[in-house]
Design a protein around this motif. Structure first.
Motif, PDB file in Angstrom:
ATOM      1  N   GLY A   2      -4.312   6.672  -0.338  1.00  0.00           N
ATOM      2  CA  GLY A   2      -3.486   6.844   1.119  1.00  0.00           C
ATOM      3  C   GLY A   2      -2.224   7.680   1.116  1.00  0.00           C
ATOM      4  O   GLY A   2      -2.848   9.009   0.530  1.00  0.00           O
ATOM      5  N   ASN A   3      -0.994   7.697   1.585  1.00  0.00           N
ATOM      6  CA  ASN A   3      -0.021   8.125   1.016  1.00  0.00           C
ATOM      7  C   ASN A   3       0.672   8.041  -0.112  1.00  0.00           C
ATOM      8  O   ASN A   3       1.936   8.253  -0.536  1.00  0.00           O
ATOM      9  N   LEU A   4       0.362   6.883  -1.325  1.00  0.00           N
ATOM     10  CA  LEU A   4       0.459   6.712  -2.302  1.00  0.00           C
ATOM     11  C   LEU A   4       0.212   7.007  -3.297  1.00  0.00           C
ATOM     12  O   LEU A   4      -1.159   7.263  -3.226  1.00  0.00           O
ATOM     13  N   LEU A   5       0.613   8.115  -4.047  1.00  0.00           N
ATOM     14  CA  LEU A   5       0.293   8.548  -5.353  1.00  0.00           C
ATOM     15  C   LEU A   5       0.393   7.784  -6.833  1.00  0.00           C
ATOM     16  O   LEU A   5       1.721   7.732  -7.192  1.00  0.00           O
ATOM     17  N   VAL A   6      -1.022   6.939  -7.015  1.00  0.00           N
ATOM     18  CA  VAL A   6      -0.512   6.012  -8.565  1.00  0.00           C
ATOM     19  C   VAL A   6      -0.591   6.454  -9.422  1.00  0.00           C
ATOM     20  O   VAL A   6      -2.160   7.394  -9.348  1.00  0.00           O
ATOM     21  N   GLU A  52      11.632  18.061  -7.660  1.00  0.00           N
ATOM     22  CA  GLU A  52      11.692  17.801  -6.384  1.00  0.00           C
ATOM     23  C   GLU A  52      10.743  18.655  -5.072  1.00  0.00           C
ATOM     24  O   GLU A  52      11.245  19.343  -4.173  1.00  0.00           O
ATOM     25  N   TYR A  53      10.070  17.684  -5.607  1.00  0.00           N
ATOM     26  CA  TYR A  53       9.149  18.492  -4.464  1.00  0.00           C
ATOM     27  C   TYR A  53       9.471  17.764  -2.555  1.00  0.00           C
ATOM     28  O   TYR A  53       9.383  16.235  -2.401  1.00  0.00           O
ATOM     29  N   PRO A  54       9.285  18.707  -1.574  1.00  0.00           N
ATOM     30  CA  PRO A  54       9.582  17.466  -0.651  1.00  0.00           C
ATOM     31  C   PRO A  54       8.651  16.630  -0.364  1.00  0.00           C
ATOM     32  O   PRO A  54       9.335  15.913   0.590  1.00  0.00           O
ATOM     33  N   GLU A  55       8.031  16.667  -0.040  1.00  0.00           N
ATOM     34  CA  GLU A  55       6.494  15.477   0.001  1.00  0.00           C
ATOM     35  C   GLU A  55       6.913  14.546  -0.598  1.00  0.00           C
ATOM     36  O   GLU A  55       6.015  13.378  -0.024  1.00  0.00           O
ATOM     37  N   VAL A  56       7.792  14.407  -1.831  1.00  0.00           N
ATOM     38  CA  VAL A  56       7.741  12.815  -2.510  1.00  0.00           C
ATOM     39  C   VAL A  56       9.421  11.787  -2.355  1.00  0.00           C
ATOM     40  O   VAL A  56      10.124  12.644  -2.246  1.00  0.00           O
ATOM     41  N   MET A  78       4.342   4.211  -8.711  1.00  0.00           N
ATOM     42  CA  MET A  78       3.559   4.412  -7.868  1.00  0.00           C
ATOM     43  C   MET A  78       4.890   5.931  -6.880  1.00  0.00           C
ATOM     44  O   MET A  78       5.766   5.558  -6.935  1.00  0.00           O
ATOM     45  N   CYS A  79       4.305   7.180  -6.346  1.00  0.00           N
ATOM     46  CA  CYS A  79       4.863   8.150  -6.053  1.00  0.00           C
ATOM     47  C   CYS A  79       4.935   7.700  -4.680  1.00  0.00           C
ATOM     48  O   CYS A  79       3.490   7.669  -3.753  1.00  0.00           O
ATOM     49  N   ALA A  80       6.183   7.426  -3.564  1.00  0.00           N
ATOM     50  CA  ALA A  80       5.590   7.002  -2.000  1.00  0.00           C
ATOM     51  C   ALA A  80       5.984   8.536  -1.479  1.00  0.00           C
ATOM     52  O   ALA A  80       6.587   9.582  -2.043  1.00  0.00           O
ATOM     53  N   ILE A  81       4.636   9.292  -0.650  1.00  0.00           N
ATOM     54  CA  ILE A  81       4.770  10.194  -0.263  1.00  0.00           C
ATOM     55  C   ILE A  81       4.392  10.180   0.953  1.00  0.00           C
ATOM     56  O   ILE A  81       4.055   9.143   2.250  1.00  0.00           O
TER      57      ILE A  81
END
Length: 149
Positions: free
Chosen positions: A90-94, A113-117, A128-131
């Motif tokens: 989904g919108n998570l990067l595991v 510093e990605y603006p999507e993260v 887990m990165c919440a995107i």
């Protein structure tokens, strides 16, 4: 001559998106400075230049400046050595890491510093990165894979 060449290198990489030593040599030639690959390589090392991500997912030479966070060599090494696998959910990067490395890898990703993260949460061997969107998650996955190559 060395000081003038190195000053011009800094000026050029701040002005243009220079991706390779060949690009840098060509820009210097256009400025009237002839040099060899060995000299350029030594200048890059001595100036402590690093590759930094660009908005289009590519990488260019950059200068690490105090107070201006960019992905440095240490963070690249942490990413490469700690990384095991990555999956979009989904919108998570595991991201699976070597045991005990999840927090360090999360810090490395935060430094991008990605603006999507929106942020990263780390355990022992998984983070887990919440995107902000599913599309953004796929984009960040692609950007990270390019760094790992």
């Amino acid at each position: 001559m060395k000081g003038n060449r190195r000053q011009k290198i800094i000026e050029l990489i701040n002005k243009y998106e220079i991706e390779t030593q060949e690009d840098l040599t060509e820009h210097l030639r256009l400025e009237g400075i002839t040099t060899t690959q060995a000299t350029i390589s030594r200048d890059i090392r001595d100036l402590k230049l690093t590759k930094v991500p660009t908005a289009n997912g590519r990488h260019r030479y950059g200068v690490l400046e105090p107070g201006k966070p960019q992905l440095g060599e240490k963070f690249i090494r942490v990413l490469k050595e700690g990384f095991l696998s990555m999956e979009v959910a989904g919108n998570l990067l595991v991201i699976k890491t070597v045991s005990g490395m999840a927090m360090a890898v999360a810090a490395a990703i935060d430094s991008l510093e990605y603006p999507e993260v929106a942020g990263c949460i780390a355990g022992d061997d998984t983070l887990m990165c919440a995107i902000k969107s599913e599309e953004g998650a796929r984009l960040v996955e692609e950007k990270i894979r390019k760094i790992l190559v």
